[in-house]
Design a protein around this motif. Structure first.
Motif, PDB file in Angstrom:
ATOM      1  N   VAL A  72      43.069  15.420 103.040  1.00 41.07           N
ATOM      2  CA  VAL A  72      43.269  14.049 102.552  1.00 41.07           C
ATOM      3  C   VAL A  72      44.181  14.065 101.323  1.00 41.07           C
ATOM      4  CG1 VAL A  72      42.114  12.060 101.492  1.00 41.07           C
ATOM      5  CG2 VAL A  72      41.112  13.162 103.491  1.00 41.07           C
ATOM      6  N   THR A  76      47.893  12.371 101.011  1.00 41.26           N
ATOM      7  CA  THR A  76      48.131  11.399  99.946  1.00 41.26           C
ATOM      8  C   THR A  76      49.248  11.856  99.023  1.00 41.26           C
ATOM      9  OG1 THR A  76      45.824  10.703 100.045  1.00 41.26           O
ATOM     10  CG2 THR A  76      47.031  10.150  98.043  1.00 41.26           C
ATOM     11  N   ALA A 107      43.806   8.350 105.970  1.00 38.81           N
ATOM     12  CA  ALA A 107      43.337   9.739 105.965  1.00 38.81           C
ATOM     13  C   ALA A 107      41.895   9.882 105.515  1.00 38.81           C
ATOM     14  CB  ALA A 107      44.247  10.595 105.092  1.00 38.81           C
ATOM     15  N   GLY A 108      41.501   9.142 104.513  1.00 42.85           N
ATOM     16  CA  GLY A 108      40.129   9.239 104.027  1.00 42.85           C
ATOM     17  C   GLY A 108      39.108   8.827 105.058  1.00 42.85           C
ATOM     18  N   SER A 111      39.105  11.461 108.191  1.00 41.05           N
ATOM     19  CA  SER A 111      38.525  12.788 107.951  1.00 41.05           C
ATOM     20  C   SER A 111      37.009  12.724 107.795  1.00 41.05           C
ATOM     21  CB  SER A 111      39.147  13.405 106.712  1.00 41.05           C
ATOM     22  OG  SER A 111      38.711  12.706 105.570  1.00 41.05           O
ATOM     23  N   ALA A 114      36.266  10.176 103.020  1.00 42.82           N
ATOM     24  CA  ALA A 114      36.466  11.111 101.914  1.00 42.82           C
ATOM     25  C   ALA A 114      35.269  11.139 100.973  1.00 42.82           C
ATOM     26  CB  ALA A 114      37.746  10.752 101.169  1.00 42.82           C
TER      27      ALA A 114
END
Length: 135
Positions: A72, A76, A107-108, A111, A114
């Motif tokens: 992540v 970023t 992405a957070g 995955s 986050a």
């Protein structure tokens, strides 16, 4: 291709674009590129550690969560670099950069959230109590 590899290729592509445009020489550009590269390499090494641990049947630990968090951070970091120094890619001039930007934003969530990864790291690695636990 693993996510950290895609981010690394996007970083390499961005650096090549900046060099071709004569916009690479500024120290701020190189410093931010180096930071993004560091994040990509950290993610790569952590993923290798997880794969090695699974191959050797090591006990479950916090490394998978750390690796997900690192991925992540790499997404970023590369996204921030590209957005700052190649913003024209986000207005339709580079569809690949735009796709990376959209992936990095999510992405957070992709995955495994986050924040959940950070909670797992806190409990498994640092030995901190989980939410709702009283001591």
């Amino acid at each position: 291709m693993a996510r950290y590899e895609f981010s690394r290729r996007m970083l390499d592509r961005g650096v090549a674009t900046l060099k071709a445009a004569g916009r690479w020489e500024a120290p701020a550009v190189q410093e931010r590129a180096a930071r993004a590269l560091m994040l990509c390499e950290a993610a790569r090494l952590l993923v290798y550690r997880v794969v090695d641990g699974k191959a050797r049947y090591l006990a479950h630990d916090a490394f998978p969560s750390v690796a997900r968090w690192a991925i992540v951070q790499a997404d970023t970091g590369v996204n921030e670099f590209l957005t700052e120094f190649l913003p024209e890619g986000l207005i339709g001039k580079d569809s690949v950069q735009l796709a990376h930007h959209q992936r990095a934003i999510a992405a957070g969530i992709a995955s495994g959230a986050a924040e959940i990864q950070l909670n797992l790291i806190a409990r498994r690695w640092l030995g901190l109590p989980g939410e709702g636990h009283k001591q």
